[in-house]
Design an enzyme around this catalytic site. Structure first.
Site: not given
Length: 319
Positions: A54, A199-200
């Protein structure tokens, strides 16, 4: 916050995923990420999830600088970014990655250590043996697997007990219900659901297609490219209307649905902004509520695959 079992400890039923701290959805900064972590802890979240890739260590370093010791912390290894992108599960590589993660996190021990993707050439029994040795040495509290099939989980668990499996699971990604969630329940393994808010797509407001090319990976993701993106916005609109009618936040209702699928399931939504945490308040859903949600979002409603072909490498498919 409700508590759920993760290994030998109870944690908040909702965890926190820190992938966005590394910039995969767009620019962020350390001060904003640290404020977000503080807000998550203040909200009763106790389980935090990161990985070595990440931001190529950025997320781990931010958590290390945060310095909280009263949390349950998970990180991952196994994906080699390349080029070419591949995976490694050999013991020497796992140990090398773990030591690097511990340095970035400022710790001598991590509560949960995942293999991010499985390397098919290495028998999963050998992998489980490696992870078991790390547990016995006190380097990790338990180990997990990510994006695996039920058969892989069963083989690994027979060699050394698995603490958790982390796969994508949400209202628009339902594959784990075809065996994996059931296998986890049977074996006493926690199921950690990543991307529970799509994811939103299940955010407070409908997404706009303004993803930064080369930065936000959704820009080339099948569900977020046209014509699928517009079709998915339209498909989710009735769910938004249902939430508004019942006084639920859209993210809160989406998380509540995931939580209702089993008491061994722990969703780990993520965000770059502390204010988004206010939307994660989950309503109590009864059977009628769940039925109403599934009427407007029936299983399989999503347009497009959750990953492009290049992203599906080393993701185990079992149906």
């Amino acid at each position: 916050m409700e508590q759920r079992r993760l290994g030998t400890r109870n944690v908040g039923a909702i965890g926190f995923g820190t992938m966005s701290f590394g910039g995969i959805f767009g620019p962020t900064d350390e001060a904003t990420s640290l404020a977000c972590l503080d807000a998550a802890a203040d909200a009763g979240i106790t389980h935090f999830d990161t990985a070595d890739i990440y931001g190529m260590g950025i997320s781990e370093r931010i958590i290390g600088r945060w310095g909280r010791r009263d949390i349950h912390l998970a990180t991952k290894c196994g994906i080699v970014t390349g080029p070419p992108r591949t995976v490694r599960n050999d013991e020497s590589y796992i140990r090398q990655c773990l030591e690097a993660s511990l340095r970035r996190l400022g710790r001598e021990h991590v509560d949960l250590y995942y293999i991010h993707r499985r390397q098919p050439e290495i028998p999963v029994e050998d992998l489980a043996g490696t992870m078991g040795r790390l547990v016995h040495e006190g380097k990790i509290g338990g180990y997990g697997l990510s994006e695996v099939a039920p058969s892989t989980l069963r083989r690994a668990h027979a060699e050394h007990p698995v603490t958790a499996v982390q796969n994508e699971f949400s209202l628009w990604t339902r594959l784990p219900q075809l065996g994996l969630i059931q296998a986890c329940r049977e074996l006493g393994v926690a199921f950690v659901a990543f991307s529970p808010l799509g994811r939103g797509m299940f955010g407070r407001e409908p997404l706009k297609r303004a993803f930064r090319a080369g930065i936000d990976f959704r820009d080339t993701n099948p569900r977020f490219t046209e014509p699928n993106f517009s079709a998915n916005l339209a498909a989710i609109a009735p769910f938004r209307a249902l939430c508004a009618a019942r006084g639920w936040s859209v993210p809160g209702a989406a998380l509540a649905w995931v939580l209702a699928q089993g008491d061994h399931i722990i969703p780990i939504p993520g965000t770059r902004k502390a204010e988004h945490l206010h939307d994660w308040q989950v309503p109590r859903l009864d059977a009628a509520d769940i039925a109403a949600i599934e009427r407007v979002l029936p299983v399989g409603f999503a347009h497009g695959d959750r990953y492009g072909d290049h992203q599906m490498a080393f993701v185990e498919r079992y149906c």
